[in-house]
Design an enzyme around this catalytic site. Structure first.
Site, mmCIF file in Angstrom:
data_model
loop_
_atom_site.group_PDB
_atom_site.id
_atom_site.type_symbol
_atom_site.label_atom_id
_atom_site.label_comp_id
_atom_site.label_asym_id
_atom_site.label_seq_id
_atom_site.Cartn_x
_atom_site.Cartn_y
_atom_site.Cartn_z
ATOM 1 N N SER A 63 -1.338 5.199 -8.660
ATOM 2 C CA SER A 63 -1.395 4.681 -9.578
ATOM 3 C C SER A 63 -3.525 4.481 -9.869
ATOM 4 C CB SER A 63 -0.473 4.925 -10.472
ATOM 5 O OG SER A 63 -0.334 3.330 -10.150
ATOM 6 N N HIS A 64 -2.831 3.424 -8.640
ATOM 7 C CA HIS A 64 -4.619 3.500 -8.466
ATOM 8 C C HIS A 64 -5.141 2.952 -7.562
ATOM 9 C CE1 HIS A 64 -2.673 0.774 -11.873
ATOM 10 N NE2 HIS A 64 -3.413 0.300 -12.787
ATOM 11 N N GLU A 204 0.440 5.461 -15.187
ATOM 12 C CA GLU A 204 1.503 5.575 -14.954
ATOM 13 C C GLU A 204 1.595 7.464 -15.752
ATOM 14 O OE1 GLU A 204 4.149 5.937 -12.910
ATOM 15 O OE2 GLU A 204 2.707 4.268 -10.871
#
Length: 355
Positions: A63-64, A204
């Site tokens: 997610s990053h 997320e």
């Protein structure tokens, strides 16, 4: 246009998971840099962000990772980012360094400000870095890890956009408001935690929306405050929730105050008002604190360090794991394999950004 050279390299990288493409870390960083500079970001800004995105993929913090390029480019298109911003560092006090990011992204501001922060903590034992006027989208663990490498403990915190309702409410007031901490360890990987004070990071929930999955219970509510498992409802109409009820809500409030009014910057509500529906990354401040354990020791630094190790052993000897152990394992795996797995759909979306 798509990066044809990159597509050629992909073929030569072995073994991809189903519906995924294997990319080397160098290719992830090069692709990130190309996308960012293609959208007008300066070389220095793009390099700093590309390093962070690559670290996210390396540690399987998906997610990053490359996914964040979608929000970065949206911010460049719709937000007030100064594409060639050069951070301005101010030596404000013996224990305080301030960086005006000049409405660029936070990554470059941290890189330039952390150098003076380390110098100060060596002299004073404790020092603070206040970053103002920055666009922020990333995790905080890369920042505390960068400081821990110098043998200091570090704490970082920042607000975001008001997406999260307080405990007992249903209207967004807080950001996801992450907090991260790092502790140096001799001969071992550092102790690092990084978590949002919301039940989960917003990224997320975005990934759940992309995959069409139902959200777990306790992540968000609809506009009336009813529990919702629909990601779009939570993101677009309702609100995310804090973790731990009132405890998470109290921590989120503390972060709003320390990384907002304390350093003369915006709260999450103010950041979202400034955004005015553009969907850009939050624009606000960040506070980073550094502590020199040797400076605080009462004379026997080695014994104090052993005392910390006994604490960690008390956790792991009973089968519990330390925070970030899973991420460190992923890092080791990625470095050993020489590549990371990127979902084909995400890679296509990222390559589309080069058109």
């Amino acid at each position: 246009m798509p990066d044809n050279n990159l597509q050629h390299k992909i073929v030569d990288v072995p073994t991809s998971a189903p519906n995924c493409v294997a990319l080397t870390l160098e290719e992830v960083q090069a692709l990130s840099y190309r996308v960012l500079t293609h959208h007008g970001l300066s070389a220095a800004q793009a390099q700093a962000i590309a390093r962070i995105i690559t670290a996210g993929e390396r540690d399987e913090c998906h997610s990053h990772g490359l996914y964040r390029l979608l929000s970065c480019t949206r911010t460049l298109q719709n937000g007030g980012v100064v594409r060639d911003a050069t951070p301005v560092v101010s030596d404000r006090a013996p224990g305080v360094v301030a960086v005006d990011a000049q409405f660029g992204f936070s990554q470059l501001a941290f890189e330039v400000g952390s150098k003076l922060l380390i110098e100060k903590v060596r002299k004073t034992g404790i020092a603070a870095l206040a970053i103002n006027n920055c666009y922020h989208f990333s995790a905080l663990w890369p920042e505390v890890e960068a400081l821990v490498e110098h043998g200091v403990a570090a704490l970082a915190l920042t607000p975001s956009h008001s997406w999260v309702a307080p405990a007992g409410g249903h209207r967004p007031v807080f950001g996801t408001n992450p907090i991260a901490f790092g502790w140096p360890r001799a001969g071992a990987l550092p102790y690092v935690f990084d978590f949002a004070t919301s039940a989960v990071a917003r990224g997320e929930i975005e990934l759940y929306r992309r995959s069409g999955r139902a959200l777990p219970e306790g992540w968000g509510v609809d506009a009336e405050g009813n529990p919702s498992s629909d990601a779009s409802t939570v993101l677009d109409q309702g609100a995310m929730l804090t973790f731990g009820g009132y405890k998470g809500s109290a921590l989120a409030t503390m972060i709003e105050l320390l990384a907002g009014p304390l350093i003369g910057d915006m709260t999450s509500v103010e950041s979202r008002i400034v955004d005015a529906g553009a969907g850009a990354a939050p624009c606000h401040g960040e506070l980073v604190l550094a502590f020199d354990p040797q400076f605080f020791s009462q004379g026997d630094f080695r014994e104090d360090r052993l005392r910390a190790e006994k604490l960690f052993a008390g956790i792991t000897d009973q089968g519990a794991r330390l925070p970030s152990q899973r991420r460190f394992s992923a890092r080791s795996r990625s470095l050993a394999n020489g590549c990371v797995q990127i979902p084909e759909a995400l890679l296509k979306d990222v390559q589309q950004l080069l058109r």
